[in-house]
Design a protein around this motif. Structure first.
Motif, PDB file in Angstrom:
ATOM      1  N   GLN A 115       1.008  -1.147  -0.107  1.00 21.55           N
ATOM      2  CA  GLN A 115       0.206   0.047   0.219  1.00 21.55           C
ATOM      3  C   GLN A 115       0.877   1.206  -0.004  1.00 21.55           C
ATOM      4  O   GLN A 115       2.196   1.243  -0.071  1.00 21.55           O
ATOM      5  CB  GLN A 115      -0.957   0.029   1.172  1.00 21.55           C
ATOM      6  CG  GLN A 115      -1.814  -1.155   1.321  1.00 21.55           C
ATOM      7  CD  GLN A 115      -2.807  -1.215   2.631  1.00 21.55           C
ATOM      8  OE1 GLN A 115      -2.537  -0.258   3.677  1.00 21.55           O
ATOM      9  NE2 GLN A 115      -4.088  -1.638   2.546  1.00 21.55           N
ATOM     10  N   LEU A 145      -1.882  -6.309   7.639  1.00 18.92           N
ATOM     11  CA  LEU A 145      -1.627  -6.836   6.208  1.00 18.92           C
ATOM     12  C   LEU A 145      -0.955  -8.115   6.062  1.00 18.92           C
ATOM     13  O   LEU A 145      -1.311  -9.013   5.549  1.00 18.92           O
ATOM     14  CB  LEU A 145      -0.934  -5.920   5.344  1.00 18.92           C
ATOM     15  CG  LEU A 145      -1.366  -4.239   5.365  1.00 18.92           C
ATOM     16  CD1 LEU A 145      -0.754  -3.428   4.615  1.00 18.92           C
ATOM     17  CD2 LEU A 145      -2.831  -4.275   4.856  1.00 18.92           C
ATOM     18  N   TRP A 203      -0.570   4.335   1.572  1.00 19.56           N
ATOM     19  CA  TRP A 203      -1.231   5.631   2.146  1.00 19.56           C
ATOM     20  C   TRP A 203      -0.555   6.423   3.342  1.00 19.56           C
ATOM     21  O   TRP A 203      -1.148   7.280   3.973  1.00 19.56           O
ATOM     22  CB  TRP A 203      -2.622   5.124   2.557  1.00 19.56           C
ATOM     23  CG  TRP A 203      -2.652   4.099   3.502  1.00 19.56           C
ATOM     24  CD1 TRP A 203      -2.609   2.680   3.234  1.00 19.56           C
ATOM     25  CD2 TRP A 203      -3.140   4.178   4.702  1.00 19.56           C
ATOM     26  NE1 TRP A 203      -2.763   1.886   4.391  1.00 19.56           N
ATOM     27  CE2 TRP A 203      -3.009   2.777   5.406  1.00 19.56           C
ATOM     28  CE3 TRP A 203      -3.672   5.256   5.558  1.00 19.56           C
ATOM     29  CZ2 TRP A 203      -3.510   2.534   6.748  1.00 19.56           C
ATOM     30  CZ3 TRP A 203      -3.878   4.753   6.962  1.00 19.56           C
ATOM     31  CH2 TRP A 203      -3.777   3.458   7.720  1.00 19.56           C
ATOM     32  N   TYR A 237     -14.807  -7.371  -4.291  1.00 15.91           N
ATOM     33  CA  TYR A 237     -14.457  -7.360  -2.877  1.00 15.91           C
ATOM     34  C   TYR A 237     -15.392  -7.753  -1.838  1.00 15.91           C
ATOM     35  O   TYR A 237     -15.410  -8.617  -0.886  1.00 15.91           O
ATOM     36  CB  TYR A 237     -13.602  -6.161  -2.610  1.00 15.91           C
ATOM     37  CG  TYR A 237     -13.341  -5.863  -1.084  1.00 15.91           C
ATOM     38  CD1 TYR A 237     -12.214  -6.679  -0.710  1.00 15.91           C
ATOM     39  CD2 TYR A 237     -13.810  -5.250  -0.363  1.00 15.91           C
ATOM     40  CE1 TYR A 237     -11.643  -6.235   0.788  1.00 15.91           C
ATOM     41  CE2 TYR A 237     -13.494  -4.785   1.149  1.00 15.91           C
ATOM     42  CZ  TYR A 237     -12.394  -5.453   1.294  1.00 15.91           C
ATOM     43  OH  TYR A 237     -12.171  -5.154   2.844  1.00 15.91           O
TER      44      TYR A 237
HETATM   45  C1  SOE Z   1      -5.766  -1.502   5.762  1.00 15.13           C
HETATM   46  O1  SOE Z   1      -5.766  -0.320   4.991  1.00 15.13           O
HETATM   47  C2  SOE Z   1      -6.758  -2.470   5.192  1.00 15.13           C
HETATM   48  O2  SOE Z   1      -8.039  -1.707   5.419  1.00 15.13           O
HETATM   49  C3  SOE Z   1      -6.842  -3.753   6.161  1.00 15.13           C
HETATM   50  O3  SOE Z   1      -7.081  -3.214   7.434  1.00 15.13           O
HETATM   51  C4  SOE Z   1      -7.712  -4.654   5.705  1.00 15.13           C
HETATM   52  O4  SOE Z   1      -7.608  -5.950   6.486  1.00 15.13           O
HETATM   53  C5  SOE Z   1      -7.313  -5.238   4.124  1.00 15.13           C
HETATM   54  O5  SOE Z   1      -7.981  -5.994   3.772  1.00 15.13           O
HETATM   55  C6  SOE Z   1      -7.239  -3.907   3.540  1.00 15.13           C
HETATM   56  O6  SOE Z   1      -6.492  -2.861   3.908  1.00 15.13           O
END
Ligand code: SOE
Length: 378
Positions: free
Chosen positions: A163, A194, A165, A327
């Motif tokens: 990610q 994650l 963010w 999803y």
């Molecule tokens: C974090 O950004 C997050 O939202 C996790 O907490 C979730 O479990 C994952 O599926 C997507 O990312």
């Protein structure tokens, strides 16, 4: 005739929405003996709880989770709070005889998770942890392919969850939307948030992990804390990579970070076996890539299987072949499987005990990152 199953949800963030949507939709698509009834949502802020209840159709609200657990009209408690509250709520819910659906990760660490397992096992209450990616049809299909023996002996398991963010140093830690950056609320950073997903899928597909060697990094060392207003030390891991050995002799390589510019939720895994390999990518979640060296001569190559046909896992319950789902459906499937498990008496997986294994591996990863040594999974 379906039997009502009264749900009391604690917390109302991103996961509260994903789970509520699951409860609302499961019975429209799956033939089930039980039907979730959205009885109550619980959150400290009364107005926000009411707004959530109005939006999702909850019949009532509570502002104290203990009150929710006292209610006779609640059968199952769904814990969608930050991780530091999972243990206390789950143990109290088990003592109150409630079924429990707990958001991942199970706990802050394995010791807490063990206590939670003992509580639900002593109370004999159905329990499940929301590791939703197992129920993406392409991932469930990967499990079926592996279990059929098509891959032969497994040599490698590789997974990433990337990610981007949290790259800005101005992002604060703590509070409603940002508790994942606060070690006191989350327990750890990318490892528990994650990599826990990657580990859950990996041990489901490829069996137990024996030992690990890991490294972690915290790139931004201090951030303003939303609750205290002060600049405070950051205690979470921003990035983590580890190597491991599985019990079946295969080698594992895992990486997760919130600093991979351009990647939003790039969860991928690849498994290489003696005869065949498979690959999956959350950004293209309805496809499974498959290569089989036994395919005929020069036509041999990677197949990109669009996992949307009626004989693919879960897909017969949806639209018509070729039309994709997404999803949110992984949560609908998890609700359906939980309700099916109640009807058949077969515990839905992953149970608390199954999810404790992931917790033990996360603990070993974090310990190895500290000591620099290989660590056995306890
Ligand atoms: C974090 O950004 C997050 O939202 C996790 O907490 C979730 O479990 C994952 O599926 C997507 O990312």
């Amino acid at each position: 005739m379906t039997k009502p199953l009264n749900i009391g949800m604690i917390g109302y963030g991103f996961m509260g929405r994903a789970h509520s949507n699951g409860y609302r939709q499961a019975n429209n698509f799956f033939k089930l003996q039980f039907r979730p009834v959205l009885k109550a949502v619980c959150a400290r802020d009364k107005e926000k709880a009411q707004a959530f209840a109005d939006n999702w159709g909850y019949e009532s609200i509570e502002t104290d989770w203990r009150k929710l657990l006292e209610r006779k009209d609640i059968d199952a408690v769904d814990i969608c709070t930050p991780n530091n509250l999972h243990k206390e709520i789950a143990i109290a819910a088990a003592k109150a005889g409630k079924m429990i659906l707990c958001e991942k990760p199970l706990s802050m660490n394995a010791a807490e998770g063990e206590e939670m397992c003992r509580a639900v096992e002593a109370a004999k209450v159905p329990n499940m942890v929301w590791y939703n990616y197992r129920r993406v049809p392409a991932v469930t299909f990967a499990k079926q392919i592996i279990d059929s023996g098509k891959l032969g002996k497994i040599f490698h398991y590789r997974a990433n969850f990337l990610q981007d963010w949290t790259i800005s140093a101005d992002l604060p830690q703590g509070g409603a939307a940002l508790w994942r950056l606060d070690a006191a609320a989350a327990g750890s950073g990318v490892t528990g948030d994650l990599l826990a997903h990657c580990i859950d899928t990996a041990i489901w597909l490829n069996g137990g992990i024996h030992n690990v060697t890991a490294m972690t990094e915290t790139f931004i060392k201090e951030r303003k804390h939303n609750l205290t207003g002060k600049v405070e030390k950051v205690g979470i891991d921003d990035a983590c990579a580890f190597l491991c050995r599985f019990d079946n002799g295969s080698l594992g390589l895992f990486e997760s970070t919130r600093y991979a510019r351009g990647h939003k939720a790039l969860y991928t895994f690849e498994i290489n076996g003696e005869h065949a390999s498979i690959k999956w990518d959350l950004h293209d979640l309805h496809r499974l890539q498959y290569f089989d060296h036994r395919d005929e001569g020069p036509l041999r190559g990677w197949r990109s299987i669009h996992v949307t046909d009626g004989d693919h896992p879960y897909m017969g319950k949806w639209w018509v072949p070729g039309l994709q789902i997404g999803y949110e459906h992984s949560f609908i499937h998890q609700v359906a499987d939980f309700l099916e498990g109640l009807a058949t008496g077969k515990p839905p997986s992953p149970t608390f005990r199954d999810a404790l294994e992931t917790q033990k591996i996360c603990d070993a990863v974090l310990k190895s990152a500290k000591t620099g040594a290989w660590q056995d999974v306890g």
